[in-house]
Structure formats: C-alpha cells, structure tokens
Design a protein around this motif. Structure first.
Motif, PDB file in Angstrom:
ATOM      1  N   UNK A 109       0.828  -1.202   0.000  1.00 22.22           N
ATOM      2  CA  UNK A 109       0.000   0.000   0.000  1.00 22.22           C
ATOM      3  C   UNK A 109       0.861   1.251   0.000  1.00 22.22           C
ATOM      4  N   UNK A 110       0.310   2.277  -0.634  1.00 21.72           N
ATOM      5  CA  UNK A 110       0.936   3.589  -0.682  1.00 21.72           C
ATOM      6  C   UNK A 110      -0.184   4.616  -0.632  1.00 21.72           C
TER       7      UNK A 110
ATOM      8  N   UNK B 106       0.833  -2.891  -8.401  1.00 18.55           N
ATOM      9  CA  UNK B 106       0.935  -4.347  -8.412  1.00 18.55           C
ATOM     10  C   UNK B 106      -0.029  -4.923  -7.386  1.00 18.55           C
ATOM     11  N   UNK B 107      -0.509  -6.131  -7.664  1.00 17.80           N
ATOM     12  CA  UNK B 107      -1.436  -6.793  -6.737  1.00 17.80           C
ATOM     13  C   UNK B 107      -0.715  -7.227  -5.466  1.00 17.80           C
TER      14      UNK B 107
ATOM     15  N   UNK C 122      -2.654  -9.047   1.919  1.00 21.65           N
ATOM     16  CA  UNK C 122      -4.071  -8.670   1.867  1.00 21.65           C
ATOM     17  C   UNK C 122      -4.766  -9.061   3.178  1.00 21.65           C
ATOM     18  N   UNK C 123      -4.483 -10.266   3.669  1.00 27.03           N
ATOM     19  CA  UNK C 123      -5.078 -10.727   4.926  1.00 27.03           C
ATOM     20  C   UNK C 123      -4.632  -9.832   6.084  1.00 27.03           C
ATOM     21  N   UNK C 124      -3.348  -9.509   6.130  1.00 27.45           N
ATOM     22  CA  UNK C 124      -2.813  -8.670   7.211  1.00 27.45           C
ATOM     23  C   UNK C 124      -3.478  -7.301   7.234  1.00 27.45           C
ATOM     24  N   UNK C 125      -3.582  -6.652   6.077  1.00 29.96           N
ATOM     25  CA  UNK C 125      -4.175  -5.305   6.087  1.00 29.96           C
ATOM     26  C   UNK C 125      -5.670  -5.355   6.374  1.00 29.96           C
ATOM     27  N   UNK C 126      -6.349  -6.409   5.922  1.00 24.12           N
ATOM     28  CA  UNK C 126      -7.768  -6.552   6.260  1.00 24.12           C
ATOM     29  C   UNK C 126      -7.967  -6.730   7.757  1.00 24.12           C
TER      30      UNK C 126
ATOM     31  N   UNK D 198     -10.768  -1.967  -1.160  1.00 24.57           N
ATOM     32  CA  UNK D 198     -11.370  -2.599  -2.338  1.00 24.57           C
ATOM     33  C   UNK D 198     -11.207  -1.705  -3.566  1.00 24.57           C
ATOM     34  N   UNK D 199     -11.361  -0.394  -3.387  1.00 29.45           N
ATOM     35  CA  UNK D 199     -11.161   0.537  -4.501  1.00 29.45           C
ATOM     36  C   UNK D 199      -9.724   0.494  -5.005  1.00 29.45           C
ATOM     37  N   UNK D 200      -8.759   0.445  -4.068  1.00 30.34           N
ATOM     38  CA  UNK D 200      -7.345   0.388  -4.456  1.00 30.34           C
ATOM     39  C   UNK D 200      -7.059  -0.890  -5.244  1.00 30.34           C
ATOM     40  N   UNK D 201      -7.656  -1.990  -4.841  1.00 31.22           N
ATOM     41  CA  UNK D 201      -7.467  -3.253  -5.546  1.00 31.22           C
ATOM     42  C   UNK D 201      -8.105  -3.198  -6.931  1.00 31.22           C
TER      43      UNK D 201
END
Length: 151
Positions: A51-52, A115-116, A122-126, A140-143
C-alpha cells in the motif's frame, strides 16, 4: 537503562502496521492513540503490491495513530525499507475529535507502478482494518484500480 521518550510527531499507519498484534511485535513501546484521516490522499497498491498513499484532492485515507519512540522509529524504518522503498514525510492528520495534528507517514519513493498484493499481505491489512473498525471500501477501490490498469 533510561526509559525512552516518545517522538514529538505521531506515526500515522494506513497499511500492514494497522495490524495491532504485528505492530506490538515490531514496535513494543509504541502506543496506539486513536485514528484519523489523511486528507487529499488516496490509497493505491504500489511496488511489490504494498500500500501507498498518493495525492488526490477531495479524498481521504483512514489512519491509525501511534506514539512511537526512537527505537520504534528504527524498527519502522527497517520494516518500510526507508529510504529505498519508502520515504518518511510529515503530514497533517485530522483526528476523530476533529483536531489537526502533525504526523509522519511512509510514502513510496517514488510511486510509479501498481501491483497486486500477496494473499498474506491482503489478509494482514484486512485484519488491521478490522482492528481499527475501518470501512474497507478504500482497500477494495485500491485493488480494483489495479484491475482497471491491466485492462
């Protein structure tokens, strides 16, 4: 050994450092002091799927706020690969109580690709978003922006 003093600037986390258990291991003397918003920025997934935050007038990024010591800062710098991958910048944060405070965030240096994220990241940030009861629409928007760029 003398007790470490907290830095004058708060740390504003928006990614994996929202995960309180991981943050506790990484920065054991850090204190979570609340949450707020980084205004006129949005979340994106940058290099290596991390993430940025990038400038975006009218948008805002949810952040967790921490008081950190010099030792915590060294651990964060190492984790964020400062100054190679991320730079550390000072920003204004609006807290839940509508107060404006100065804080530092890590910003990709430079942001130049999307990049994905890995499944683990993904699990950690969720889970971090759950720790702070944040709305996950920004994630979700960033993804979805990555998928749009690929098309």
């Amino acid at each position: 050994m003398k007790e470490q003093e907290f830095l004058k600037l708060a740390y504003a986390a928006y990614g994996s450092n929202l995960h309180l258990k991981q943050m506790e291991v990484r920065c054991p003397t850090a204190e979570c002091i609340g949450k707020g918003y980084l205004e006129d920025y949005q979340l994106v997934f940058g290099k290596r799927g991390f993430l940025d935050v990038v400038p975006c007038p009218g948008q805002k990024v949810q952040v967790g706020l921490f008081k950190v010591t010099d030792t915590d800062l060294q651990a964060l710098d190492e984790y964020e690969e400062y100054p190679e991958l991320y730079d550390r910048i000072t920003v204004s944060i609006q807290t839940e109580s509508k107060e404006k405070i100065q804080a530092f965030v890590y910003k990709m240096n430079p942001y130049d690709t999307m990049e994905k994220p890995t499944d683990a990241y993904w699990t950690t940030i969720n889970e971090g978003y759950d720790n702070f009861s944040f709305d996950k629409k920004d994630l979700e928007d960033a993804l979805s922006k990555i998928d749009e760029e690929v098309k």
